[in-house]
Design a protein around this motif. Structure first.
Motif, PDB file in Angstrom:
ATOM      1  N   GLU B  31      26.083  22.078 -38.571  1.00  0.00           N
ATOM      2  CA  GLU B  31      26.358  20.891 -37.748  1.00  0.00           C
ATOM      3  C   GLU B  31      25.751  19.661 -38.413  1.00  0.00           C
ATOM      4  OE1 GLU B  31      28.301  21.267 -35.004  1.00  0.00           O
ATOM      5  OE2 GLU B  31      28.361  23.358 -35.691  1.00  0.00           O
ATOM      6  N   ARG B  32      26.251  18.505 -38.037  1.00  0.00           N
ATOM      7  CA  ARG B  32      25.647  17.254 -38.521  1.00  0.00           C
ATOM      8  C   ARG B  32      24.205  17.146 -38.045  1.00  0.00           C
ATOM      9  NH1 ARG B  32      29.628  13.932 -40.565  1.00  0.00           N
ATOM     10  NH2 ARG B  32      31.682  14.634 -39.897  1.00  0.00           N
ATOM     11  N   GLY B  33      23.344  16.708 -38.956  1.00  0.00           N
ATOM     12  CA  GLY B  33      21.949  16.507 -38.613  1.00  0.00           C
ATOM     13  C   GLY B  33      21.112  17.770 -38.664  1.00  0.00           C
ATOM     14  N   GLU B  34      21.733  18.902 -38.998  1.00  0.00           N
ATOM     15  CA  GLU B  34      21.003  20.167 -39.071  1.00  0.00           C
ATOM     16  C   GLU B  34      20.276  20.295 -40.403  1.00  0.00           C
ATOM     17  OE1 GLU B  34      22.041  24.429 -37.279  1.00  0.00           O
ATOM     18  OE2 GLU B  34      23.724  23.461 -38.288  1.00  0.00           O
ATOM     19  N   MET B  35      19.229  21.107 -40.419  1.00  0.00           N
ATOM     20  CA  MET B  35      18.573  21.486 -41.668  1.00  0.00           C
ATOM     21  C   MET B  35      18.600  22.997 -41.738  1.00  0.00           C
ATOM     22  SD  MET B  35      14.969  20.167 -43.086  1.00  0.00           S
ATOM     23  CE  MET B  35      14.192  20.722 -44.565  1.00  0.00           C
ATOM     24  N   VAL B  36      19.371  23.509 -42.692  1.00  0.00           N
ATOM     25  CA  VAL B  36      19.621  24.945 -42.778  1.00  0.00           C
ATOM     26  C   VAL B  36      19.121  25.465 -44.119  1.00  0.00           C
ATOM     27  CG1 VAL B  36      21.407  26.735 -42.751  1.00  0.00           C
ATOM     28  CG2 VAL B  36      21.648  24.708 -41.311  1.00  0.00           C
ATOM     29  N   ALA B  37      18.473  26.607 -44.119  1.00  0.00           N
ATOM     30  CA  ALA B  37      18.082  27.246 -45.369  1.00  0.00           C
ATOM     31  C   ALA B  37      19.021  28.403 -45.650  1.00  0.00           C
ATOM     32  CB  ALA B  37      16.658  27.761 -45.285  1.00  0.00           C
ATOM     33  N   ILE B  38      19.437  28.524 -46.918  1.00  0.00           N
ATOM     34  CA  ILE B  38      20.176  29.717 -47.339  1.00  0.00           C
ATOM     35  C   ILE B  38      19.191  30.515 -48.182  1.00  0.00           C
ATOM     36  CG2 ILE B  38      22.094  30.601 -48.721  1.00  0.00           C
ATOM     37  CD1 ILE B  38      23.659  28.095 -47.872  1.00  0.00           C
ATOM     38  N   LEU B  39      18.819  31.650 -47.662  1.00  0.00           N
ATOM     39  CA  LEU B  39      17.696  32.403 -48.214  1.00  0.00           C
ATOM     40  C   LEU B  39      18.202  33.714 -48.808  1.00  0.00           C
ATOM     41  CD1 LEU B  39      14.546  32.579 -48.326  1.00  0.00           C
ATOM     42  CD2 LEU B  39      14.648  33.721 -46.091  1.00  0.00           C
ATOM     43  N   GLY B  40      17.724  34.018 -49.984  1.00  0.00           N
ATOM     44  CA  GLY B  40      18.130  35.288 -50.569  1.00  0.00           C
ATOM     45  C   GLY B  40      17.441  35.506 -51.909  1.00  0.00           C
ATOM     46  N   THR B 195      21.708  15.597 -42.863  1.00  0.00           N
ATOM     47  CA  THR B 195      22.084  17.005 -42.860  1.00  0.00           C
ATOM     48  C   THR B 195      21.627  17.588 -44.199  1.00  0.00           C
ATOM     49  OG1 THR B 195      24.045  16.375 -41.635  1.00  0.00           O
ATOM     50  CG2 THR B 195      23.984  18.619 -42.518  1.00  0.00           C
ATOM     51  N   ILE B 196      20.844  18.687 -44.119  1.00  0.00           N
ATOM     52  CA  ILE B 196      20.254  19.224 -45.343  1.00  0.00           C
ATOM     53  C   ILE B 196      20.493  20.725 -45.428  1.00  0.00           C
ATOM     54  CG2 ILE B 196      18.087  19.585 -46.615  1.00  0.00           C
ATOM     55  CD1 ILE B 196      17.036  17.072 -45.029  1.00  0.00           C
ATOM     56  N   ILE B 197      20.901  21.188 -46.619  1.00  0.00           N
ATOM     57  CA  ILE B 197      20.954  22.622 -46.869  1.00  0.00           C
ATOM     58  C   ILE B 197      19.985  22.921 -48.004  1.00  0.00           C
ATOM     59  CG2 ILE B 197      22.377  24.561 -47.663  1.00  0.00           C
ATOM     60  CD1 ILE B 197      24.742  23.296 -46.314  1.00  0.00           C
ATOM     61  N   LEU B 198      19.008  23.795 -47.728  1.00  0.00           N
ATOM     62  CA  LEU B 198      18.031  24.207 -48.736  1.00  0.00           C
ATOM     63  C   LEU B 198      18.404  25.595 -49.211  1.00  0.00           C
ATOM     64  CD1 LEU B 198      14.577  23.346 -47.049  1.00  0.00           C
ATOM     65  CD2 LEU B 198      15.612  22.209 -49.016  1.00  0.00           C
ATOM     66  N   ILE B 199      18.545  25.749 -50.507  1.00  0.00           N
ATOM     67  CA  ILE B 199      18.843  27.082 -51.023  1.00  0.00           C
ATOM     68  C   ILE B 199      17.585  27.578 -51.725  1.00  0.00           C
ATOM     69  CG2 ILE B 199      20.237  28.349 -52.704  1.00  0.00           C
ATOM     70  CD1 ILE B 199      22.447  26.220 -51.971  1.00  0.00           C
ATOM     71  N   THR B 200      17.089  28.728 -51.302  1.00  0.00           N
ATOM     72  CA  THR B 200      15.798  29.189 -51.838  1.00  0.00           C
ATOM     73  C   THR B 200      15.666  30.705 -51.734  1.00  0.00           C
ATOM     74  OG1 THR B 200      13.398  28.933 -51.661  1.00  0.00           O
ATOM     75  CG2 THR B 200      14.656  28.835 -49.614  1.00  0.00           C
ATOM     76  N   HIS B 201      14.731  31.233 -52.523  1.00  0.00           N
ATOM     77  CA  HIS B 201      14.414  32.653 -52.403  1.00  0.00           C
ATOM     78  C   HIS B 201      13.106  32.807 -51.631  1.00  0.00           C
ATOM     79  CE1 HIS B 201      11.809  31.352 -55.666  1.00  0.00           C
ATOM     80  NE2 HIS B 201      11.073  32.439 -55.425  1.00  0.00           N
ATOM     81  N   ASN B 202      12.496  31.669 -51.298  1.00  0.00           N
ATOM     82  CA  ASN B 202      11.141  31.669 -50.761  1.00  0.00           C
ATOM     83  C   ASN B 202      11.156  31.461 -49.248  1.00  0.00           C
ATOM     84  OD1 ASN B 202       8.491  31.200 -50.125  1.00  0.00           O
ATOM     85  ND2 ASN B 202       8.126  29.767 -51.824  1.00  0.00           N
ATOM     86  N   PRO B 203      10.762  32.475 -48.478  1.00  0.00           N
ATOM     87  CA  PRO B 203      10.786  32.367 -47.013  1.00  0.00           C
ATOM     88  C   PRO B 203       9.906  31.235 -46.497  1.00  0.00           C
ATOM     89  CG  PRO B 203      10.426  34.634 -47.697  1.00  0.00           C
ATOM     90  CD  PRO B 203      10.322  33.802 -48.924  1.00  0.00           C
ATOM     91  N   GLU B 204       8.820  30.898 -47.239  1.00  0.00           N
ATOM     92  CA  GLU B 204       7.945  29.805 -46.798  1.00  0.00           C
ATOM     93  C   GLU B 204       8.674  28.479 -46.834  1.00  0.00           C
ATOM     94  OE1 GLU B 204       4.045  29.662 -48.656  1.00  0.00           O
ATOM     95  OE2 GLU B 204       4.139  31.847 -48.903  1.00  0.00           O
ATOM     96  N   VAL B 205       9.502  28.308 -47.901  1.00  0.00           N
ATOM     97  CA  VAL B 205      10.302  27.095 -47.996  1.00  0.00           C
ATOM     98  C   VAL B 205      11.345  27.080 -46.885  1.00  0.00           C
ATOM     99  CG1 VAL B 205      11.954  25.815 -49.410  1.00  0.00           C
ATOM    100  CG2 VAL B 205       9.958  26.869 -50.484  1.00  0.00           C
TER     101      VAL B 205
END
Lengths: 396, 227
Positions: B31-40, B195-205
């Motif tokens: 959604e607009r304004g969301e901050m979502v992490a894609i973790l793996g 709106t931000i998508i963070l792609i990371t392998h780090n659960p802390e991030v």
């Protein structure tokens, strides 16, 4: 992106790799400089040859018997006299030539051509008198033993301005020196200053027998058509020699402008040839640009990926690399033109034809270097534009 | 309406004799304004996800809609336009243009939008000053610390006011305290409505985000559950 943005980008890139840019440009610089330099050498040579041929007289017709000259010649002094009456003929100089030893009173000797001719010789062959006078009509008509010395002969005999009025012997006979000619300079095949001139009757009487003459030089008056004069003379001689309309002429008329045209065709071809050889260097320079641009695309793969991620379209990347190649080739081309001008000025000075500035050559060389940039820049630029951003970004 | 929606997305790489399935039936929306992490973990298909969401690549299966546009049907030029107008990238290795000053780096996305030079410099300078780099405008990447480089990269991602900021391991190359600083910046951006998508392998991030989508072997494991 506008052209100005692209040029700014290309220039900042080239500033960062100055040494590489300079070395890449060197190929184009040498190529363009050789094109400009060699073409100007070609043009200088052409100018010199045509100058020298013109100095022989551009309105000159030379009539000679076909099939051998000398005493068996079908061309006679009477023919020469008759030609003088043809409309448009300004001056007629029959020539009979022989070799003889010329000696001064102080026993300096030289062997040279002795040319028997008329007072018109000076006009027909475009000589100028340096000291004294040329043979007068009276001297020629009366067959006086007077001589005019060519510049080389005067030098060989050690005679200067004071020699006018002194005596020399030609083939043992005494002659009065009445004049010395201005040097004309060599036209390549013969030295026109290595001869002495005496009245035609004197040569006929003392040196060469018979009635034939070797050549008749005809000077056509300004404003008259060379071809018309030539036709009239041919017609006159055919009548005088009793040659039917279907028979072959026993004489030939040689036109100085033909020689000029032939010479400029030859030297024009020479110029083209030189330019062609030099443009090989330019093509090699272009390959240098292509080589560097290909290396550059490879080295900057990641940069290309970044630019694409930041919104660059394929054609933004294409134009960026193409403009870089063009900037290299164009700057190289301009430096090459300057260098080529310096080189041709130096060569012109040494060779003596001076500085020949030809805007056409410069325009062509500049266009050519631009074309080199496009031809050899397109392929690397296309490679860059086609890179897949995902792969390019991961490229190490 | 969601800013972006992935429906049954798959991405298959054709390696000649082998076909590699990097993504398999991935569905998610942001959604607009969301901050979502894609973790793996590495190899889970994160990079492929980023490429597709970032319009650097097209899915081979499924449908991807960004800001109301079906991306799958677009040509390269139109994709470049979307990257230019809609997305701001932040990469793990900063990916600043070498030999180019901070301000010129930040101004580059505006160059491809056709913004005149004077305005580009003005906006880039303002963005850098906002991120506390007003004293580093003329410095080249090699003259900046890792944290500063990542802030330049962030400024570059934000200068076009993109609808979506897409960050690939934004703290991956940074020392811990610098990483925390950068994460703080992302939080601030989120608070400011980006709106931000963070792609990371780090659960802390990933913990900084409102929710995480877990990727494993090219498939979403428990994506929407974390919401």
């Amino acid at each position: 992106m506008s052209a100005i943005e692209l040029i700014r980008l290309a220039l900042s890139r080239l500033r960062r790799g100055r040494v590489r840019a300079a070395l890449t440009m060197l190929g184009v610089i040498i190529g363009v400089a050789s094109v400009v330099g060699l073409v100007s050498v070609g043009r200088g040579t052409t100018a010199r040859i045509t100058d020298q041929l013109s100095s022989l007289g551009t309105n000159l017709l030379t009539i000679s018997p076909s099939g051998g000259g000398g005493s068996t010649s079908t061309l006679t002094l009477d023919d020469a006299t008759a030609i003088a009456a043809v409309p448009g003929v300004a001056a007629v100089a029959p020539e009979i030539q022989t070799q003889a030893v010329v000696a001064t009173s102080t026993s300096n000797t030289t062997t040279t051509s002795v040319v028997g001719t008329s007072a018109d010789y000076l006009t027909v062959r475009a000589y100028e008198v340096w000291q004294g006078t040329f043979l007068s009509r009276i001297a020629v008509d009366q067959g006086l033993r007077q001589v005019v010395l060519g510049a080389t002969v005067a030098t060989d005999l050690g005679l200067g301005a004071e020699a006018v009025g002194s005596q020399v012997t030609i083939g043992g006979l005494p002659f009065e020196v009445i004049g010395i000619l201005q040097p004309k300079g060599g036209a390549g095949f013969a030295n026109p200053d290595d001869e002495v001139l005496v009245p035609v009757g004197v040569v006929r009487k003392y040196f060469v027998g018979g009635t034939g003459i070797r050549t008749v030089g005809v000077s056509v008056a300004d404003g008259y058509d060379m071809q018309a004069a030539r036709d009239s003379i041919a017609e006159l001689l055919r009548v005088r020699h009793g040659i039917g309309t279907t028979d072959t002429d026993d004489f030939q008329i040689f036109d100085q402008t033909q020689l000029l045209a032939a010479a400029s065709t030859i030297s024009g071809t020479l110029t083209l040839l030189l330019g062609g050889i030099a443009s090989i260097a330019l093509i090699v320079g272009g390959i240098g640009i292509m080589n560097i641009m290909l290396v550059s695309v490879r080295e900057r793969t990641r940069e290309i990926g970044i630019r694409k991620a930041l919104g660059a379209r394929g054609r933004d990347i294409l134009s960026q690399f193409l403009i870089e190649a063009l900037t290299l080739s164009l700057i190289g081309g301009l430096i090459g033109v300057l260098l080529g001008l310096v080189v041709s000025a130096v060569i012109g000075r040494i060779a003596g034809w001076g500085f020949i500035f030809d805007p056409n050559t410069i325009a062509v060389a500049t266009m050519f270097s631009l074309a080199v940039g496009i031809v050899f820049g397109v392929w690397p630029a296309r490679q860059a534009a086609r890179l897949d951003p995902v792969i390019a970004l991961r490229y190490e | 309406m969601s800013l972006l929606r992935l429906e049954h997305i798959g991405r298959t790489y054709d390696m000649g004799h082998v076909q590699v399935q990097a993504l398999h039936d991935v569905s998610m929306s942001v959604e607009r304004g969301e901050m979502v992490a894609i973790l793996g973990p590495s190899g889970s298909g994160k990079t492929t996800m980023m490429s597709i969401i970032g319009c650097l690549d097209r899915p081979t299966q499924g449908r991807y809609e960004l800001d109301g546009t079906d991306v799958g049907s677009l040509n390269d030029g139109a994709l470049a336009r979307i990257r230019s107008r809609t997305i701001g990238f932040v990469f793990q290795s900063y990916n600043l243009l070498p030999g180019t000053s901070a301000v010129d780096n930040v101004a580059t996305p505006l160059l491809y939008q056709g913004v005149p030079r004077r305005e580009r410099v003005k906006r880039a300078t303002a963005e850098l000053e906002r991120l506390g780099l007003g004293h580093r405008l003329r410095h080249e990447p090699t003259e900046l610390s890792g944290g500063e480089q990542q802030r330049v990269a962030l400024a570059r991602a934000l200068v076009t006011q993109p609808a979506l900021v897409l960050a690939d391991e934004p703290t991956g190359n940074l020392a811990v305290h610098q990483g925390l600083e950068v994460l703080k910046l992302f939080q601030d951006l989120h608070d400011a409505g980006h709106t931000i998508i963070l792609i990371t392998h780090n659960p802390e991030v990933a913990a900084v985000a409102q929710r995480s989508v877990h990727l494993l072997d090219g498939a979403v494991v428990d994506g929407e559950l974390a919401a």
